[in-house]
Design an enzyme around this catalytic site. Structure first.
Site, PDB file in Angstrom:
ATOM      1  N   HIS B  38      23.345  57.843  43.848  1.00 50.61           N
ATOM      2  CA  HIS B  38      23.986  58.546  44.956  1.00 50.61           C
ATOM      3  C   HIS B  38      22.988  58.829  46.073  1.00 50.61           C
ATOM      4  O   HIS B  38      23.289  58.705  47.255  1.00 50.61           O
ATOM      5  CB  HIS B  38      24.605  59.864  44.470  1.00 50.61           C
ATOM      6  CG  HIS B  38      26.002  59.706  43.955  1.00 50.61           C
ATOM      7  ND1 HIS B  38      26.272  59.227  42.695  1.00 50.61           N
ATOM      8  CD2 HIS B  38      27.210  59.947  44.533  1.00 50.61           C
ATOM      9  CE1 HIS B  38      27.590  59.200  42.522  1.00 50.61           C
ATOM     10  NE2 HIS B  38      28.178  59.628  43.621  1.00 50.61           N
ATOM     11  N   LYS B 103      32.730  64.435  33.611  1.00 49.32           N
ATOM     12  CA  LYS B 103      33.133  65.543  32.743  1.00 49.32           C
ATOM     13  C   LYS B 103      32.557  66.824  33.323  1.00 49.32           C
ATOM     14  O   LYS B 103      31.523  66.791  33.991  1.00 49.32           O
ATOM     15  CB  LYS B 103      32.625  65.333  31.310  1.00 49.32           C
ATOM     16  CG  LYS B 103      31.105  65.359  31.204  1.00 49.32           C
ATOM     17  CD  LYS B 103      30.631  65.412  29.779  1.00 49.32           C
ATOM     18  CE  LYS B 103      29.121  65.264  29.683  1.00 49.32           C
ATOM     19  NZ  LYS B 103      28.390  66.545  29.670  1.00 49.32           N
TER      20      LYS B 103
END
Lengths: 279, 183
Positions: B38, B103
């Site tokens: 990222h 998650k």
């Protein structure tokens, strides 16, 4: 003085890394099955069902249970009357780690804290040594995943805060962590020692099996009390709600400075991967 | 709670029908990216350069798989904890990303971005990496190979089992812990 071969340490360590990452321990499997029987929420049951299917698949395919094969953490007990020959013990553990993580197709997750460059081989391992009487070398391995480890905390309470303060901090920490550390988790609680020692003993407690009872009945009762308080949070498997937020709470308590009350909470994910070997 | 079979690229219509708690079986191509990837994607964006994959309609999977053993397309491949990507997700949603897969909790900025740009946050079962790898039929590193497990992969998935955690209407599946006082 008993001699232990460097190469035997390397092989034993490599084998432990692979086994712990691909075989769900029997006590954890039993807890999953027990929890599945007790859970009434369909999503909680479904998560546990998937985890059992995942464990079967790992056994069959030798794929690791989780892609995060952890940072390799070892607790080593070195008997006074034994020594490692043919090389250094610390190096043998790192070499075994490299071998296990390579041969087992385990993910190497060790990296530089700032550049984030991966060291490429899963080392350096985190190794805690203790000298003990005897001529045996005991090595315990733990795969410590980042997701659960990130939810861990160390704090220094005031002595007056006592057990109530400890309980509040532990329960709040688990509540705050919520779904992040892959519940149902195992919680290692270290009480006493110093700042760094509390963290170490909290982690060492995670080496205990889930079905054992603390030898001190008072501490065993406190473990039960924490377990019940945490399960009452209703977080459940993967945070989707349910009765099973923890599989177990393991307290390790040691004397501390009269001005201090060090407390550490080490969170471990549901697969509770660890192995031990005695040479 | 409904069950849907969806294909990538995802559309606004795909996302709008989803509610927290729905089950989705996703088929098509998704891309892996986690912390380090990222960061590099944002360096490209800031420099005005092209990204290694099309963001429009995309689903980004927060995963760093274990190495593929011989005979399998990928190793274990379960989700990593998502909050570490919260800094990045809003801008990616604004640029066309439709779904993230991971998650754990997301922050308010990510939830607001999903509302504004019609995005969804899917949960996959953490620690079920071996099982989830069965839904990944192909995996190719397409960028940042030097990041090892954190490289960006194009993954072909078939009926990848997901749960809607946050929908684009403000719905959330995670339970609030029953606790009187915060830390």
């Amino acid at each position: 003085m008993r001699d232990i071969q460097y190469s035997d340490v390397v092989e034993a360590v490599a084998a432990m890394c692979i086994k712990a990452n691909t075989e769900l321990p029997a006590d954890v499997r039993n807890k999953f099955e027990q929890a599945m029987a007790e859970e009434t929420s369909p999503s909680a049951k479904e998560v546990l069902r998937q985890l059992l299917e995942n464990a079967d698949l790992s056994l069959e395919t030798k794929l690791p249970l989780c892609q995060d094969c952890g940072l390799a953490v070892y607790f080593v007990e070195v008997g006074d009357d034994c020594r490692v020959v043919g090389g250094n013990l610390r190096e043998a553990i790192d070499e075994g780690t490299r071998k296990g993580y390579a041969d087992g197709y385990l993910r190497k997750s060790a990296c530089d804290p700032l550049t984030r460059a991966n060291t490429g081989d899963g080392t350096p391992a985190i190794v805690h040594f203790d000298m003990v009487p005897g001529d045996k070398l005991k090595i315990a391995y733990m795969a410590k995943g980042g997701g659960a480890e990130n939810m861990s905390r160390v704090t220094m309470l005031a002595p007056a805060q006592g057990w109530e303060g400890i309980k509040k901090f532990v329960v709040n920490r688990v509540a705050e962590a919520g779904p992040n550390p892959c519940p149902p988790t195992v919680i290692g609680v270290g009480i006493g020692g110093t700042f760094e020692h509390a963290a170490k003993i909290a982690k060492r407690g995670l080496l205990r099996t889930l079905d054992d009872t603390h030898p001190d009945p008072e501490i065993a009762a406190k473990e039960k009390e924490l377990e019940e308080a945490i399960n009452a949070l209703g977080i459940g498997p993967m945070g989707l709600g349910g009765k099973t937020t923890v599989l177990g709470v393991k307290i390790t308590m040691e004397p501390c400075h009269l001005a201090s009350l060090p407390l550490a909470v080490n969170v471990q994910c549901h697969s509770q991967r660890h192995e031990e070997v005695e040479l | 709670m409904a069950e849907y079979k969806l294909n990538t690229p995802l559309t606004d219509a795909d996302i709008e029908q989803l509610k927290a708690g729905d089950v989705v079986f996703l088929t098509g191509t998704i891309h892996s990216a986690r912390d380090a990837a990222h960061k590099k994607l944002f360096e490209l964006l800031d420099a005005g350069k092209e990204l290694p994959f099309e963001l429009e309609g995309s689903a980004i999977y927060y995963v760093g798989p274990s190495p593929a053993p011989p005979g399998r397309p990928i190793g274990s491949a379960g989700p990593t904890t998502s909050y570490r990507m919260d800094t990045y997700a809003p801008r990616l949603h604004a640029l066309g990303m439709k779904a993230s897969i991971g998650k754990g909790k997301r922050n308010d900025e990510v939830k607001a971005a999903m509302k504004e740009h019609k995005g969804v946050y899917f949960g996959a079962t953490g620690g079920a990496g071996a099982l989830l790898s069965n839904s990944i039929v192909e995996s190719t590193v397409i960028a940042f190979e030097e990041l090892g497990p954190e490289a960006i992969r194009a993954m072909k998935v078939k009926d990848f089992p997901l749960l809607v955690i946050n929908d684009c209407h403000g719905g959330e599946l995670y339970v609030k812990p029953k606790l009187d006082t915060a830390e």
